[in-house]
Design a protein around this motif. Sequence first.
Motif, short mmCIF file in Angstrom:
data_model
loop_
_atom_site.label_atom_id
_atom_site.label_comp_id
_atom_site.label_asym_id
_atom_site.label_seq_id
_atom_site.Cartn_x
_atom_site.Cartn_y
_atom_site.Cartn_z
N GLU A 17 0.84 -1.19 0.00
CA GLU A 17 0.00 0.00 0.00
C GLU A 17 0.88 1.24 0.00
O GLU A 17 2.08 1.17 0.27
N SER A 18 0.28 2.36 -0.31
CA SER A 18 0.92 3.66 -0.22
C SER A 18 2.27 3.65 -0.93
O SER A 18 2.38 3.24 -2.08
N ARG A 19 3.32 4.09 -0.25
CA ARG A 19 4.64 4.25 -0.87
C ARG A 19 5.25 2.92 -1.29
O ARG A 19 6.00 2.85 -2.27
N ILE A 20 4.97 1.87 -0.53
CA ILE A 20 5.49 0.56 -0.91
C ILE A 20 4.90 0.15 -2.26
O ILE A 20 5.61 -0.37 -3.14
N ALA A 21 3.61 0.37 -2.45
CA ALA A 21 2.96 0.03 -3.72
C ALA A 21 3.51 0.89 -4.85
O ALA A 21 3.71 0.41 -5.98
N LEU A 22 3.77 2.17 -4.58
CA LEU A 22 4.32 3.06 -5.61
C LEU A 22 5.71 2.60 -6.04
O LEU A 22 6.00 2.52 -7.25
N GLU A 23 6.56 2.28 -5.07
CA GLU A 23 7.90 1.82 -5.40
C GLU A 23 7.86 0.49 -6.15
O GLU A 23 8.63 0.26 -7.08
N TRP A 24 6.96 -0.40 -5.72
CA TRP A 24 6.83 -1.70 -6.39
C TRP A 24 6.34 -1.51 -7.82
O TRP A 24 6.79 -2.21 -8.74
N GLU A 110 1.61 18.71 -3.42
CA GLU A 110 0.79 17.69 -4.06
C GLU A 110 1.11 16.29 -3.53
O GLU A 110 0.22 15.49 -3.25
N ASP A 111 2.41 15.99 -3.40
CA ASP A 111 2.80 14.65 -2.95
C ASP A 111 2.63 14.47 -1.45
O ASP A 111 2.25 13.40 -0.98
N GLY A 112 2.90 15.51 -0.68
CA GLY A 112 2.78 15.40 0.77
C GLY A 112 3.91 14.60 1.39
O GLY A 112 4.74 14.00 0.70
N ASP A 113 3.96 14.61 2.71
CA ASP A 113 4.99 13.86 3.42
C ASP A 113 4.53 12.43 3.65
O ASP A 113 3.36 12.10 3.51
N TRP A 114 5.48 11.57 4.00
CA TRP A 114 5.13 10.18 4.27
C TRP A 114 6.01 9.63 5.38
O TRP A 114 7.04 10.20 5.71
N TRP A 115 5.54 8.54 5.96
CA TRP A 115 6.20 7.92 7.12
C TRP A 115 6.63 6.50 6.79
O TRP A 115 5.97 5.80 6.03
N LYS A 116 7.73 6.10 7.42
CA LYS A 116 8.10 4.69 7.51
C LYS A 116 8.03 4.29 8.97
O LYS A 116 8.68 4.91 9.82
N ILE A 117 7.22 3.28 9.27
CA ILE A 117 7.17 2.74 10.63
C ILE A 117 7.99 1.45 10.62
O ILE A 117 7.71 0.52 9.89
N ARG A 118 9.05 1.45 11.43
CA ARG A 118 9.97 0.33 11.38
C ARG A 118 10.34 -0.16 12.76
O ARG A 118 10.12 0.52 13.77
N LEU A 119 10.90 -1.36 12.79
CA LEU A 119 11.33 -1.95 14.05
C LEU A 119 12.56 -1.23 14.59
O LEU A 119 13.39 -0.71 13.83
N VAL A 120 12.68 -1.22 15.90
CA VAL A 120 13.93 -0.88 16.56
C VAL A 120 14.41 -2.16 17.23
O VAL A 120 13.69 -2.74 18.05
N PRO A 132 13.91 -3.58 9.96
CA PRO A 132 13.16 -3.48 8.70
C PRO A 132 11.90 -2.64 8.83
O PRO A 132 11.36 -2.46 9.92
N VAL A 133 11.44 -2.13 7.69
CA VAL A 133 10.22 -1.32 7.63
C VAL A 133 9.01 -2.23 7.77
O VAL A 133 8.89 -3.23 7.07
N ILE A 134 8.12 -1.87 8.70
CA ILE A 134 6.87 -2.63 8.87
C ILE A 134 5.82 -2.14 7.88
O ILE A 134 5.26 -2.92 7.12
N VAL A 135 5.53 -0.85 7.91
CA VAL A 135 4.58 -0.26 6.98
C VAL A 135 5.09 1.10 6.55
O VAL A 135 5.88 1.74 7.25
N ALA A 136 4.65 1.56 5.38
CA ALA A 136 4.92 2.91 4.90
C ALA A 136 3.58 3.53 4.50
O ALA A 136 2.75 2.86 3.89
N LEU A 137 3.38 4.77 4.86
CA LEU A 137 2.09 5.40 4.60
C LEU A 137 2.27 6.89 4.40
O LEU A 137 3.23 7.50 4.88
N ASP A 138 1.33 7.48 3.66
CA ASP A 138 1.30 8.93 3.56
C ASP A 138 0.95 9.50 4.92
O ASP A 138 0.12 8.95 5.64
N ALA A 139 1.59 10.60 5.28
CA ALA A 139 1.35 11.21 6.58
C ALA A 139 -0.14 11.50 6.73
O ALA A 139 -0.73 12.19 5.91
#
Length: 203
Positions: A17-24, A110-120, A132-139
């Motif tokens: 979803e979101s940025r992961i889908a765009l990159e894919w 137009e694009d807006g900011d986005w987040w990567k939620i990842r493990l520590v 690793p990144v768990i999810v990526a989403l538009d802010a």
Amino acid sequence: MGSSEQPQQAVVVPVLESRIALEWGCVLLVVGVVTAPALALPLGLLDEPLLFCLTPVAVGILLHFGLRRRFVVRVDDSGVTVVRPWKSRHVPWSQIRGLCVQRHHTGSVEDGDWWKIRLVAERPGAGAVHGPVIVALDAPHTAPDRLTPAEHARLARHGLVFAQFTARDLGLTGHPAPCDDEVAYMERALALCGGGGEGALGR
């Protein structure tokens, strides 16, 4: 005879979803363009301009539907596994210290900011490091009562993942220090899936 604790059922959440889908999608486009001539030659499509131009699209669609289930996060008693088509990475709970949010600024309204939620995670000799990144989403900027059905479903999926961390007394860490809107998003997601609410993710 003493009773033993039953293992919890694994939680598997799709994250394409979101940025992961765009990159894919960009990856699929490149793969389709590169492989098109090799596929078109044996199929006799080099003399068919329209069909030749559609070959990259067909390759991308086939790869998307064939591999989209390889974008998941699996959480079970052993730890967290982040699955991608090219590899899977498993981090045991003994090494996990929590979650963090990395904010990315596009500089575009137009694009807006986005987040990567990842493990520590705790790495021997290195201390706490980004995993690793768990999810990526538009802010998220939409008020909770104005979410579209797609945004509502995404929030619920993320809540299922976050709930596995709060159930083990893990939350947001100070790598970097979480902002109020990040905490609010996770707490809304948790409340939606019944995994808690305000205060569920400590700072």
